[in-house]
Design a protein around this motif. Sequence first.
Motif, PDB file in Angstrom:
ATOM      1  N   ASP A 232      -2.641   4.661  -9.053  1.00 42.81           N
ATOM      2  CA  ASP A 232      -1.763   5.047  -7.935  1.00 42.81           C
ATOM      3  C   ASP A 232      -1.023   3.801  -7.448  1.00 42.81           C
ATOM      4  O   ASP A 232      -1.490   2.685  -7.668  1.00 42.81           O
ATOM      5  N   PRO A 233       0.095   3.991  -6.717  1.00 39.63           N
ATOM      6  CA  PRO A 233       0.796   2.818  -6.155  1.00 39.63           C
ATOM      7  C   PRO A 233      -0.064   2.128  -5.100  1.00 39.63           C
ATOM      8  O   PRO A 233      -0.917   2.772  -4.475  1.00 39.63           O
ATOM      9  N   VAL A 234       0.161   0.832  -4.903  1.00 43.72           N
ATOM     10  CA  VAL A 234      -0.628   0.043  -3.949  1.00 43.72           C
ATOM     11  C   VAL A 234       0.326  -0.743  -3.045  1.00 43.72           C
ATOM     12  O   VAL A 234       1.189  -1.483  -3.540  1.00 43.72           O
ATOM     13  N   ASN A 235       0.177  -0.584  -1.721  1.00 44.93           N
ATOM     14  CA  ASN A 235       0.981  -1.385  -0.781  1.00 44.93           C
ATOM     15  C   ASN A 235       0.606  -2.856  -0.907  1.00 44.93           C
ATOM     16  O   ASN A 235      -0.577  -3.191  -0.909  1.00 44.93           O
ATOM     17  N   LEU A 236       1.641  -3.737  -0.963  1.00 41.61           N
ATOM     18  CA  LEU A 236       1.329  -5.172  -0.959  1.00 41.61           C
ATOM     19  C   LEU A 236       1.768  -5.787   0.370  1.00 41.61           C
ATOM     20  O   LEU A 236       2.824  -6.414   0.473  1.00 41.61           O
TER      21      LEU A 236
END
Length: 304
Positions: A232-236
């Motif tokens: 899944d996408p991951v906030n950085l």
Amino acid sequence: MKILVTGGAGFIGANLCRTLSATPDLDVIALDDLSTGSRSNLEGVDASLVVGSILDREVMDAVTAGVSSIVHLAAIPSVPRSLVDPVASHAANATGSLEVLEAARRVGAHVVLASSSSVYGRNPALPKHEELRCEPMSPYAVSKLAAESYALAYAACYDLEVLPFRFFNVFGPLQAAGHAYAAVVPAFVDAALAGRPLPVHGDGSQSRDFTYVETVTRVLSEAALRRVSSPDPVNLAFGSRTTLMEVIDLLGDILGRRLDVEHLPTRAGDVPHSQADHGRLRALFPELGPVPLRTGLERTVAWF
Ligand code: NAD
């Protein structure tokens, strides 16, 4: 071990090449078409610069040979530029990312990809959790959502190891100022140091999760070296929210004087507020934390 950084002569890319080049026995290759990046960003950095486009398959095959991981940062990274030329934005950001994934598939490389918090768009919920519905407000945001969706589809269809990160507002040394599409922090620092009023679109109550570039390059470097992937996408970003007026107050404090502000019309495509939920990031990189905003601003002012 070899790592390829696309967009490696740009702001985040050149800072990343510098971080990576401190790793022993690592070959760092920077690919950049120098459309917004520059050779001088890589001065004194132990990385080989290849000038070319991610859209050129021959170039991609040459630079990905023997590569373990690709950090894909090359893009036309601007909301206002995407409003002026949406097709160019799509070609560089969406089609370009697809070409990078294709090249990675040919050699079995792991891919870390730069998406953007702009994909949350008009969804007002805060903080921005990765499972929120994406409601892009600009062609740029759509192109980034397409890029990360392609990456996740390549993981599902071809077992490619990918890690799509959603960057928030990254700032720091090497970030260009003084042009029409400058990001907010360099635009403010540039104006403040030149004694001009600081350009604020709207009333300045908009808020952002400002992330110092070294915070980002530490995470990217760890991700590439350890081939960290995610389904899944991951906030950085680390979940702090600061208004533009608060940034101006901090800058005034650092420079030791009151800064004048010039209010300009709000810009189409700009989201009002942004703040990351950082649960997924913390779970993947429990040992890493952010450089504080004030420290980051002090270092940025010192670099200018
Ligand atoms: P940047 O413009 O400094 O870097 C992008 C680099 O890509 C430039 O050096 C440019 O010359 C290069 N490039 C553009 N098209 C190319 C092509 N077709 N082939 C090869 N190179 C090409 O911008 P940045 O701020 O360092 O952004 C890096 C990445 O992070 C981008 O993908 C951007 O969308 C993403 N991002 C940045 C921020 C931020 O706050 N800076 C926020 C969200 C996402």
